[in-house]
Design an enzyme around this catalytic site. Structure first.
Site, PDB file in Angstrom:
ATOM      1  N   HIS A   1       1.085  -1.188  -0.119  1.00 35.12           N
ATOM      2  CA  HIS A   1      -0.110   0.040  -0.034  1.00 35.12           C
ATOM      3  C   HIS A   1       0.784   1.253   0.165  1.00 35.12           C
ATOM      4  O   HIS A   1       0.430   2.327   0.559  1.00 35.12           O
ATOM      5  CB  HIS A   1      -1.041   0.090   1.144  1.00 35.12           C
ATOM      6  CG  HIS A   1      -1.728  -1.068   1.521  1.00 35.12           C
ATOM      7  ND1 HIS A   1      -2.827  -1.512   1.000  1.00 35.12           N
ATOM      8  CD2 HIS A   1      -1.326  -2.431   2.168  1.00 35.12           C
ATOM      9  CE1 HIS A   1      -3.322  -2.675   1.066  1.00 35.12           C
ATOM     10  NE2 HIS A   1      -2.494  -3.191   2.069  1.00 35.12           N
TER      11      HIS A   1
ATOM     12  N   GLU B   1       9.317   7.177 -17.495  1.00 35.85           N
ATOM     13  CA  GLU B   1       7.879   7.720 -17.753  1.00 35.85           C
ATOM     14  C   GLU B   1       7.377   7.359 -18.978  1.00 35.85           C
ATOM     15  O   GLU B   1       6.302   6.718 -19.255  1.00 35.85           O
ATOM     16  CB  GLU B   1       7.894   9.258 -17.424  1.00 35.85           C
ATOM     17  CG  GLU B   1       8.086   9.536 -16.256  1.00 35.85           C
ATOM     18  CD  GLU B   1       8.578  11.151 -16.278  1.00 35.85           C
ATOM     19  OE1 GLU B   1       7.976  12.049 -16.988  1.00 35.85           O
ATOM     20  OE2 GLU B   1       9.654  11.227 -15.386  1.00 35.85           O
TER      21      GLU B   1
ATOM     22  N   SER C   1      15.169  19.668 -18.628  1.00 37.93           N
ATOM     23  CA  SER C   1      14.154  20.639 -18.879  1.00 37.93           C
ATOM     24  C   SER C   1      14.545  21.756 -19.803  1.00 37.93           C
ATOM     25  O   SER C   1      15.541  22.335 -19.697  1.00 37.93           O
ATOM     26  CB  SER C   1      13.635  21.080 -17.533  1.00 37.93           C
ATOM     27  OG  SER C   1      12.820  22.391 -17.656  1.00 37.93           O
TER      28      SER C   1
ATOM     29  N   LYS D   1      17.079  20.710 -13.706  1.00 39.62           N
ATOM     30  CA  LYS D   1      16.296  19.314 -13.745  1.00 39.62           C
ATOM     31  C   LYS D   1      16.949  18.267 -14.690  1.00 39.62           C
ATOM     32  O   LYS D   1      17.479  18.575 -15.527  1.00 39.62           O
ATOM     33  CB  LYS D   1      14.974  19.764 -14.590  1.00 39.62           C
ATOM     34  CG  LYS D   1      14.023  20.421 -13.800  1.00 39.62           C
ATOM     35  CD  LYS D   1      13.322  19.643 -12.734  1.00 39.62           C
ATOM     36  CE  LYS D   1      12.064  19.144 -13.215  1.00 39.62           C
ATOM     37  NZ  LYS D   1      11.265  18.090 -12.389  1.00 39.62           N
TER      38      LYS D   1
END
Ligand code: ARG
Length: 475
Positions: A155, A289, A276, A282
């Site tokens: 969880h 992803e 980025s 970044k």
């Protein structure tokens, strides 16, 4: 070049031709179509259905086309409807009327599904090989972090400590199942449809068993109507590819989490990260992803083909032309994603300290207290209750489980004593989980060795199958 027209008084409307046309996506079947044409030609020759001269001329024209398709010298033109008509145009340009001889006893209906099976088998072997490379990368990383303590979650809450090698090696199990599924699929897909004709077989003395053997298929169709309309192998292929994608998406999700500042577990190599356009600091785990995101289109392709097949009448219907783009897209997607994820996994470094620090958090050793009492013959329900009370007391007094006093332990349960502190360590909890498939380093090492042995055997089988396939194609 149209492969039909005798009974029509006019040629198709532009809109009809545009909708019919599949050459923009099925041209990639050309090498397989040419190879299956050579197999069909061999049968026509051996049953003396064509003259020796025509047979010879067709054989060399087909082989020339193989070279010209590979080099890009022969390409489709605007008037070609599909790969089959384009290649027949190629033959006709070389041989005149003899170019149309091969259509005897064969329909695009049995031809296209034979081509697609060959295409799918060829590409599944490539995908399987990439999955075994991913297995190598996962298992290497797992042994590197074989005994590194880390928190284990259920969880997304701290549950029990695990070794990080165990955490990583779990992925090898899902991909091993994918490889097994591919293997089963290869068996079922290795069935030739050539000789089924349009739907009813042929009145000509063809030999479907011989063409099947020639093309390296393990079997030939049993029912010609099924042969031209069966696309189970496409649906199954798309399911397998979806599941591989889903497994990759779960790696993607973990890597994205682990690379966050909050976790600070994973340092993804610069080569496998992106920046980025506005925030110079970044470094994003975009590959992880994309692995997660691409699973959507893989499932979409599966749903698309399943929906197209539902309720479809036998035998061939043009709906079946819609089988190709989803299959091609899913295969192309995984051929893109897999190498990037292999590289990402192989080059990621993990922060042992951060993981070890997290391992005892969230009272993740509470189960040790319960197990300690069970070893003293206390029923688990009571032991669970007592361990829960220890957690509550610690939470309200800002302490850890091992910081309670002997008196407090005894008050919570008469069988609970200071001896419990010996099991309230992460290392103790890890080392104790020596049961089969457990997280103790000794078990993880065994698990990794078994997975490596299995992967090695799979790699060899794939290499053998690839060799046989290449041999069959390079006739
Ligand atoms: N392009 C067609 C397909 O992909 C080839 C078979 C056409 N057959 C036919 N009867 N029109 O399914």
């Amino acid at each position: 070049m149209a492969l039909w027209g005798g009974r029509f008084s006019s040629s198709p409307a532009d809109s009809v031709f545009a909708l019919s046309r599949s050459i923009d996506f099925d041209w990639r079947l050309a090498p397989y179509d040419l190879r299956s044409s050579l197999a069909h030609l061999a049968v026509l020759q051996s049953s003396s259905l064509i003259s020796k001269e025509d047979g010879k001329a067709l054989e060399s024209a087909l082989k020339e086309l193989v070279a010209e398709v590979t080099s890009g010298k022969f390409t489709p033109i605007a008037s070609d409807e599909d790969v089959h008509s384009a290649l027949e145009r190629g033959l006709t340009e070389k041989l005149g009327a003899t170019g149309g001889v091969l259509r005897a006893g064969r329909s695009r209906n049995d031809q296209v599904t034979t081509d697609l099976r060959l295409f799918a088998i060829d590409h599944f072997l490539e995908i399987a090989q990439l999955i075994t490379q991913l297995q190598d990368a996962i298992l290497d990383k797992a042994s590197e972090y074989c005994d590194a303590p880390a928190p284990g979650f259920t969880h997304i809450q701290h549950a029990q400590p695990v070794t990080f090698g165990h955490e990583l090696a779990k992925h090898a199990q899902s991909f091993a199942r994918d490889l097994d599924r591919i293997n089963d699929w290869l068996e079922r897909t290795s069935v030739s449809s050539l000789g089924a004709g349009a739907l009813a077989g042929s009145s000509l003395p063809l030999d479907p068993l011989a063409t099947a053997k020639d093309l390296g298929f393990k079997a030939t169709f049993a029912n010609s109507m099924d042969a031209v309309s069966d696309r189970d192998y496409v649906a199954e292929a798309l399911f397998i590819l979806s599941l591989v994608g889903i497994h990759l998406s779960r790696i993607g999700e973990e890597w994205s989490f682990w690379a966050s500042t909050e976790f600070s577990w994973a340092k993804v190599d610069d080569q496998y990260s992106t920046g980025s356009s506005i925030m110079p600091q970044k470094k994003n785990p975009d590959m992880a992803e994309l692995a997660r995101g691409k699973s959507g289109r893989l499932v979409g392709n599966l749903v698309s083909v399943m929906t197209m097949l539902k309720g479809l009448p036998f035998a061939y219907n043009r709906d079946l032309q819609e089988d190709k783009e989803p299959l091609f897209d899913s295969i192309d997607t995984l051929l893109l994603v897999l190498p990037a994820i292999v590289g990402m996994v192989a080059t990621t470094h993990f922060n042992r300290e951060a993981m070890a620090q997290g391992a005892p958090l969230g009272f993740s050793l509470a189960t040790e207290i319960a197990d300690y009492l069970v070893l003293k013959k206390i029923p688990f329900a009571q032991a669970h209750e007592a361990a829960g009370k220890c957690v509550a007391l610690c939470e309200s007094s800002g302490r850890q489980l091992h910081e309670l006093s002997d008196g407090e332990y005894a008050q919570i349960h008469p069988s609970l004593d200071g001896g419990v502190r010996a099991v309230l360590t992460v290392q103790g909890a890890l080392d104790a989980r020596v049961t089969h498939g457990g997280t103790a380093p000794v078990q993880v090492r065994k698990q990794i060795a078994d997975a490596r042995a299995k992967n090695g055997a799979t790699q060899k089988n794939i290499a053998d199958a690839q060799k046989a396939f290449t041999g069959m194609m390079s006739l």
